[in-house]
Structures are given as C-alpha cells and as structure tokens.
Design a protein around this motif. Structure first.
Motif, short mmCIF file in Angstrom:
data_model
loop_
_atom_site.label_atom_id
_atom_site.label_comp_id
_atom_site.label_asym_id
_atom_site.label_seq_id
_atom_site.Cartn_x
_atom_site.Cartn_y
_atom_site.Cartn_z
N ASP A 121 0.83 -1.19 -0.04
CA ASP A 121 -0.07 -0.09 0.18
C ASP A 121 1.00 1.31 -0.04
O ASP A 121 0.56 2.47 0.58
N THR A 167 4.20 -8.48 -4.69
CA THR A 167 3.16 -7.60 -4.10
C THR A 167 1.72 -8.62 -3.94
O THR A 167 1.95 -10.02 -4.15
N ILE A 174 -1.88 -5.00 -5.97
CA ILE A 174 -1.67 -3.37 -6.38
C ILE A 174 -1.52 -3.29 -7.78
O ILE A 174 -1.71 -2.24 -8.46
#
Length: 976
Positions: A485, A508, A511
């Motif tokens: 994030d 990740t 995202i």
C-alpha cells in the motif's frame, strides 16, 4: 512386440508407401506429413511422442530458448518416470545463443553433445518405444525453435520402424557414430563458446527465424498505422455512429493498443475539441504523446488538466477525473464544449465523479474503453454506454493476432510441507518458510525467462507474506522489494529499480492487477490461490506488453491444493461456458494460443482435475452471476441463444442441470415475471432435454417449420432435409415420428411412463402424407408470447448447436453422446438405455460404451478385466460375464455376410472416467480382429470364476492424438 502391433505396423507401411486404398493405416504407425496446421502443430506432435516414449534423441542444428520452457515442463514429468533423452546440436553459424546451452545444462534427464563436424544441419527427432519394440522418427525442416514448431510453414515426415527394420538400423548407427564423435556440453565448453560467440556473432547476420520474428513483433516503422483488428474496430465505430448512436464501448485486452485505437478513431471523427479522461495522472503524458504521434499538428494543441497543469483551452485536452469532476472545474466548460469524449478504463465510470462529468457534458460521441467490463458491484458499464459494444478484442484474439508478447505458461505444483501441498489455510510460517522459497527459486531458475536478466513480478496471498518473501529472496541473492500500500511515488521508484536491473523482483498482493505499465517484465510468478478469472488475466497481462529483445514472457503458476484451481484453464483459454468437459479438455490438451503455450506438470494437472470434479461450475450462484452479467450487457432478459452468441454459459449446461427442468424455471429463479401453464412447461422440458443438443436437426427443422405453418407435407419436409444436408431414409423418418409423438419415451420409469414427463401428448401428428402440429400446442403458441419466445429460442439454439454435428450420418466423431442419445440416433423404437450398461447387440448395430478408468482416483478395473488401448487404432475389450465364444451375442458380433463383411456394425463410445458424467466420446465404427477372440475366466463379485470373451477392436479411423491423450492421460500402460 505383440503380433497385433507388428501386423498394424506392416499394414501402415503398405498403406503409406504402396497403396492407400488396400491396407488399413494405424495413425501412430502410418507415415505422415507434419506441419503447423490448425489441427496440430509440430510441437504438439513432439509433445505427444515424448509422453509415450521410453527414451528419445533430438538431432537438431539450431535451438532457441523460446521453446525450451514448454519442453522443460514435459521433461519434468518424464524425469519422474525415469525417461532419459539425448540432444545432438552444434555451433554451426553460431546461431545457438550461449544462453540456450546454459538452459540445456539445467535439465537433469537430458544429455547434450555438440557435433564437431562442420556444417551439421540435421533436423530429426527420434523416440524409442522399448516395450513394443519400435521407433518413431520425425525428420524434415523443423529445428528446435518456437517458430519452427509452432508457426512456420514446415515439412516433416513422421514414420515408424520396427526394431529389426533396415531404416532403424541405419538411423541408430548414424546417431551412435555422431554421438561418439561429438563433444559433451559442459560448463567449461560453454565458457569457451561464449567468448567465441561474442567475437563471431557480429560477423554473421542474425538467424532468419529470430530476425523475422522480431521484425513481426516489434515494428520500428516511423509511420503508425492501425493493425488488422484496429481497422475492424474503427469500421465498427463508424457504423455505430452512422446509426445515430452517441455512445459506444470498446473492450480491448491489456496491451492491445487501446490508446492508439482511440487516437485513430478521433482522427477519423475529426472533432472540433476532444476530451480524454483517465483516473491517474501518470497516464496523461504518455496518452498525450500517443495521440500527438497519430494526429500530428502543433504541440500546443495538446494540453493537460490535472493537479499540476491547467491547459484547459487546448484542442485536445487530457484530464484526470479527480480534477475535472470538481464543480468549479466543470463550470469552466460549456456542456457542449467537446464533441468527442474518450474515457479510459471505462469500468471505473460507476463512481460519483465519473457520473457527474458524464451528466454534465453533451458530446456528439462518447467512447468508453476497458479491458475488464465485468464488475463485481452492481454498476452496469454497458448500460452507461447504451449497450453499444462497438468492438471486443479479448486476450486470446490479441495473442493470435500477435498484438501482445507471447507467453509460456507453466502450471506446476506448489511446495509440499510434511507431505501435503500448500492450501488455502496454510499459515504464514509455511508460506514464507526458507524451504518453500528455496523450492520456488529452484523452479524460477529452471524455467528461466527471455533475455539475460530477470525482470519479475511475483503475486502472493498476503501483505506479510510479500515482505517476508522479498526479504528471503534478497538474502538468497535475488534482490526483491515488496509493494503493498505504498505511495505512488514509492511505487514508481521501485518500478524504475526493476527496469534498471537494480532488483530482480517486485513482490506484491494485488496492487498491480491493472493500470501499471512495465513493458520490460519477462517473468510473472503466481504464488497464490486464483480468486477469479478476471484477476488471473489482469495479473498475467502485466507481462504481455511488447518490449525490445523480449521474445516471450514466462508465467509460472505454483498450484497448491486450492479449491479454485478450476478457474485456471477457463481463464487461460477465455472459456466461460461453465462446461466441465471443456475445462477438463483444456487441461489435458494443453492448447497453444498463437505461439503462446500452456503447460501443466503432472501433479498440477491432478490438482486441477480434482478441483473441476469437486466444484459445481453450474451452481445456481455462479449461473446467476453470468446471467446478470449478460443481462447488463444486452439490456434485456437473455435467451439461450444469447448465451451462445456472447460466448457465455454453454446452453447445454441449462439442459443438463438438475436444478431446474428447463430455462423457464431458471428465469423464475432469477425473479423474472413470466407465467406458463403446466403443458407449456412440459413442452419446454421435452425440447430442452431431448432436442436442444442438436445431435439430430430433423426434429428441430420440422418443429420450426410447423410453428410457422402448422402443417407440412412429407415431400416438403424431405426437400427441407435435403436442403439442410440431413440424411433421411425410412428408418430415420420413422424415428422422427416416434420422438415427436413421444412413443420413444413410452417405457416404464418407476411407476409412470417416461413420456408422461413431457405431457404425454404427441407434439406432432403424421397422417396421410402430412405433418401437423398438435392443435393444443398451436393455440398456446398463438396466445402466449412468452411461451412462443421460449419455444422458438430452444429450437433456434438447438439448430445453432447442430452446427457441431455432421448430419449426413448418425454420429459425429469426437462428439459426446449418452446411451439414450445413441438409442435415438440408431432409430430404435424405444429408449432402452437403462438396462444397456456396457453394450447392446441390436439387429444391425451394436453400441459399445467403455469407461476407460474405473473411478475418479484413476484406479483401473480388475487386473483380468481391463479395457485398454493398444494403440490409437486398437482397443482391447471384454464382453460382459458370463459369456462364451459360442454365446449368441458373441456369434452375432463375429458373424459376416457372403463378402466377409460384419453383419453388425460396432460403434465405439469411450469416456475417461465416471467423473465425466453420462456422456461418451464417439470414436467411430470398429471391426473385430477375429484372430483376437479368446475366452477368459475372471473372478466375479461372489469370488467364483466366470467366463468372458476378450476381443480386439480396430477403429476404422484412428483416434486423433489430442483425444487419445485426453482419454489415456495418466494411464501408465501407454508409456512404452
């Protein structure tokens, strides 16, 4: 080698080289010309040969690393079965890149040698079948390159030779001599070759295969012109506007040039002022540049409206939705300020900001563009654009048109912890453990990537897992950074580090599913459960943008014991049919898409099969989602034909469902306001269960004609059947009568006759040379529009389904049939499928139904009672017990006429296991090899011995390789 196989080989040789009309040809023994066709690529044939051989030898001058990824996936499974191979290659013309040799050194069950002889230019593939004592050979024009095995126009001859054959001796002698004289591939040899390669390569023009391929993949032309698919889309957009429509939607896969397509359409529209709306400021500059390249003109015509720029007077304005949607900004423009508005990532238009902007402006035309119009919320993207889908470019189409970088997908098993695969509930300490990361890195190293350096994106399940994995990978020499994030600035800095080679991987969770452009990505790693087909394609698509010197993308999917594994084949092939048959076929056949390949290792296949079997693809919840999505797409209640038209649920899923008897009941479950009386319901039930499959179009054509005219003469019906290419004799016409009169179904089923389920009353009467529609039915069609619509929908959909079948003959090769279907198509008077079991010897025909494996676990039938393929042409079959050679039905099967032809036609139907339902693949007519008939004794359920008869059946048409693989995959008997 058995006498039967030897005889088959001899017959095949005579057929191939002497007289094709006089000798029967077994597919795997007959000489064949191999090229890259829609039916089979050279690669698919080599893969089939590898999976059935005991050892192999490749003698190929040229090898490229872009075919080694799928080859490695096959060799992993062969290694687990002890199958070893040899590769003879060369340094001729210094075509083979040093990386190729480095990759070959990674393969444990392949021994590689370099031919010293100058001018070595061989192209041969040899496969030993030790158990059956023969050798298959492919010799021709194909090197071991992706272009040669998947795309180029190649000529290769495949032939089979008995171990004692002269050609076998010559080939093996030559290979043995060349192998002895060749130099082993070692790290030392490779180091020396690398130095020579860098010196010599600059003197030699790059190999034609690779040079042409790169030219096709990466155009360096300064003139930007629409490609084939974009030309078609532009035409459709122009046609849409000519009909007076003011809004349209283009669905285009990630990386297929949506921005350029938009610019091309703006060019043909020639707006006074143009507005381009995006959701991220980072996209604006690149979009403006792309439009400038296409439209030309002064740079001052192109402006940006964002938090940092306010070029609101530009002719071509590129704005972020965040800035534009502010009321004070909107009021600075007249509602009709722009005559053309384009919205990028149009699936986001459900937000309040987009709605405000679209409600304010009144352009002449508004175009939405998206790769994923499907939504998980209730917002209807299609409705916003007036249900006008101007054009759709899905991933599979884009790959076939070579608009994207090709990929090699490998589905391989995830890490095992204490003998168990990682599953949905695995704790973090197992997901991010050192043994698991060692295993993952080992696989990443083995399968590699395009180019000299990894630029990888790894998706995992949880944020904590991402940070732990990145930490462990870095510690083990593979620099990685986790992003979850973080701010846009941090993301951009990390992407720059990946592009510059400062790190190898970004780790990740989700995202990067969309909106991120990293063209250099050459390896995508999926280390998580697949939650949805949409997310799967979004993540896979991150690596498909073209990039100089990126020949392909390696997609490594670590498949654990996940319940959603069934989504993988559906996502890869774009199959939304909810058909288990289709899903299983995609896993077993491992299709190619253009020059992209799909590969599953053995254990991964088993995990996916198990998931398909355990999942209700046709659950009401899932079907409701698809129904609502289609309803949003077309703006009305969908009919069965709509599912067919838009490539959604296979209509046969509705027909085969146990949740509802027909589509009318499904609509009721969808809360649609439709009312039918019981007889109308029963009629639709009959049409759905018996005729929707389209296996025989005769009944459908008759009903379609009668719905229009209520009466038709025999002569007109006969002419209609002739026009539609349908075979018709007295037996067929009588069968049509028994079906539409329901007489065929008038057999006991419990306490009632089956025909009662369909109303018990004939739909059609056949009297005095005329066919009449039931008057009660005719009246209901005239008075109830909903019933008439659903009635015609089943008939229309059935006739569409019928296009899959050859109606000049009762059965079509490789289509699937139930026992009841077979009774009908053989023109039998009654449905006698219930007591049929394995076969039924009729007057003229005997259908045989074989379940190749006993159950979903893959366990075979009793040791002495195995139906087994001996080849693609011969299957070893047993009668029921007790039976003797002198038994009446056995004698009828063996009986021949005066010309020696069998009196009873044998039709062979086979399915892999009971898990695949009631349907069997039709493999064609077969004849008994009379010399094979023998009586055997087996143990019955009560422990007593019973007599059966064993027979070898020879198919008139050998089973196609892909279907043979599907039916026998996992059968240890096919590995020679």
């Amino acid at each position: 080698m058995t006498d039967i196989i030897k005889n088959e080989l001899q017959s095949a040789i005579l057929n191939g080289y002497v007289d094709r009309n006089q000798n029967y040809a077994a597919a795997e023994f007959s000489p064949q010309l191999l090229n890259n066709s829609e039916q089979e690529t050279v690669w698919e044939r080599i893969r089939f040969e590898l999976n059935s051989c005991s050892s192999f030898t490749f003698a190929v001058a040229f090898i490229t690393d872009d075919i080694l990824t799928p080859l490695k996936a096959v060799l992993v499974d062969l290694n687990s079965h002890g199958v070893q191979g040899k590769i003879l290659t060369s340094n001729y013309l210094y075509f083979n890149h040093p990386k190729v040799f480095a990759e070959l050194l990674k393969i444990p069950n392949v021994n590689v040698r370099i031919v010293r002889q100058p001018g070595f230019h061989a192209k041969g593939y040899l496969f030993q079948h030790a158990k059956q004592n023969y050798q298959s050979v492919i010799i021709g024009s194909s090197n071991l390159t992706r272009a040669a095995l998947l795309r180029n126009y190649e000529w290769n001859i495949r032939f089979t030779s008995y171990a004692e054959g002269a050609i076998t001796k010559q080939i093996n002698t030559e290979i043995s001599r060349t192998w002895t004289e060749a130099e082993p591939l070692t790290s030392k040899w490779l180091n020396e070759y690398e130095h020579l390669f860098s010196e010599k390569r600059v003197e030699i023009v790059e190999g034609t295969d690779r040079l042409n391929e790169r030219k096709a993949l990466y155009s360096t032309d300064s003139v930007i012109a629409p490609n084939k698919m974009q030309q078609h889309a532009l035409q459709k957009l122009q046609e849409l506007r000519q009909t007076g429509e003011q809004r349209g939607l283009v669905i285009s896969a990630t990386g297929t040039g949506k921005t350029y397509l938009g610019a091309f359409d703006v060019s043909q529209f020639k707006p006074h002022r143009f507005l381009f709306i995006v959701h991220r400021e980072q996209i604006l500059e690149k979009s403006r540049s792309s439009f400038h390249k296409v439209l030309g003109g002064p740079a001052s015509d192109y402006g940006i409206l964002s938090g940092h720029h306010t070029d609101k007077k530009a002719k071509y304005l590129f704005a972020t939705i965040q800035t534009l949607s502010k009321l004070e900004r909107l009021k600075q423009f007249d509602p009709d300020e722009f005559d053309y508005i384009l919205i990028d990532e149009a699936h986001r238009t459900g937000s309040e900001s987009y709605r405000r902007v679209l409600a304010y402006f009144k352009p002449e035309f508004c175009l939405g563009m998206t790769a994923t119009p499907e939504r998980t919320d209730d917002f209807n993207v299609y409705q916003l654009f007036d249900y006008n889908i101007a054009y759709e470019i899905r991933l599979q189409d884009a790959l076939n048109e070579r608009m994207l970088a090709p990929f090699h997908y490998v589905g391989l098993q995830d890490y095992e912890y204490q003998g168990k695969l990682i599953d949905d509930k695995a704790p973090l300490r197992h997901l991010a453990s050192e043994p698991r990361i060692d295993y993952v890195l080992q696989q990443l190293e083995y399968y590699g990537c395009s180019g000299d350096k990894v630029h990888g994106l790894l998706f995992c399940s949880r944020q904590k897992e991402a940070y732990e994995l990145a930490k462990l990978m870095t510690q083990k020499g593979h620099p990685a950074i986790a992003l979850t994030d973080e701010t846009i600035k941090v993301r951009e800095e990390t992407i720059k580090m990946l592009e510059n080679g400062e790190i190898e991987y970004i780790v990740t969770v989700n995202i990067f599913n969309e909106g991120i452009d990293i063209p250099c990505l050459n390896q995508i790693v999926m280390l998580r459960n697949t939650q949805s087909s949409i997310v799967f394609i979004q993540q896979l698509g991150r690596g498909l943008r073209k990039f100089p010197h990126k020949d392909y993308v390696t997609i490594l999917d670590f498949i654990g014991n996940y319940k959603n594994n069934y989504l993988i084949p559906m996502a890869l092939t774009g199959d939304r049919s909810r058909s288990k048959d289709s899903a299983r076929a995609e896993v077993s056949m491992q299709p190619t898409i253009g020059i992209s390949t799909i590969n599953f290792t053995e254990i991964a296949r088993q995990q996916i099969y198990a998931s398909i079997q355990a999942t209700k693809l046709d659950s009401l919840m899932e079907m409701r989602k698809d129904y609502q999505e289609l309803k949003r797409k077309i703006g009305r209640i969908p009919l069965l034909i709509d599912f067919e038209k838009y490539g959604s649920i296979d209509p046969m899923v509705f027909a085969n469902s146990n949740l509802f008897p027909n589509y009318y009941h499904f609509l009721l479950k969808m809360k649609e306001d439709i009312k039918l009386v019981p007889y109308q319901d029963q009629t639709l039930y009959f049409l759905t269960k018996e005729l929707l499959n389209g296996m025989r179009s005769h009944e459908l054509l008759l009903l379609q004609e009668l719905e229009k005219n209520s009466m038709i003469t025999e002569a007109k019906f006969a002419n209609l059947l002739h026009t539609e290419g349908c075979y018709a004799d007295n037996a067929v016409l009588k069968s049509v009568d028994t079906i539409l009169s329901l007489e065929f179904f008038h057999v006991k089923a419990g306490k009632k006759f089956k025909s009662a389920r369909y109303g018990g009353e004939p739909l059609v009467y056949h009297e005095e040379g005329r066919y009449y529609l039931n008057q009660r039915l005719l009246k209901m069609l005239d008075t109830n529009t909903s019933f008439k619509c659903l009635f015609n929908d089943v008939i229309k959909t059935g006739l569409t389904q019928a296009k899959r079948f050859d109606h000049s003959t009762p059965f079509t090769l490789y289509q699937k049939y139930t026992r009841k279907d077979v009774c009908r198509l053989l023109n039998w008077k009654k449905d006698v499928s219930a007591p049929m079991y394995g076969y039924r010897v009729g007057r003229n025909d005997c259908p045989i139904f074989i379940t190749y494996t006993k159950d979903t676990s893959g366990k075979r039938k009793g040791e002495n009672y195995e139906n087994e393929f001996l080849s693609t042409s011969i299957i070893h079959w047993f009668t029921r017990s007790p039976r003797h050679l002198y038994s009446d039905e056995v004698q009828r099967l063996l009986q021949t006429d005066k010309e020696g032809k069998p009196v009873v036609k044998i039709h062979l139907f086979v399915k892999k296991s009971d898990a695949e339902g009631k349907d069997f693949f039709y493999l064609g007519e077969s004849e008994i090899i009379r010399s094979s008939a023998s009586e055997k004794m087996i143990l019955g359920k009560n422990g007593r011995k019973k007599a059966i008869v064993a027979l070898d059946l020879r198919l008139k048409v050998p089973v196609q390789q892909r279907y043979y693989t599907m039916l026998t995959a996992g059968d240890d008997k096919i590995n020679s």
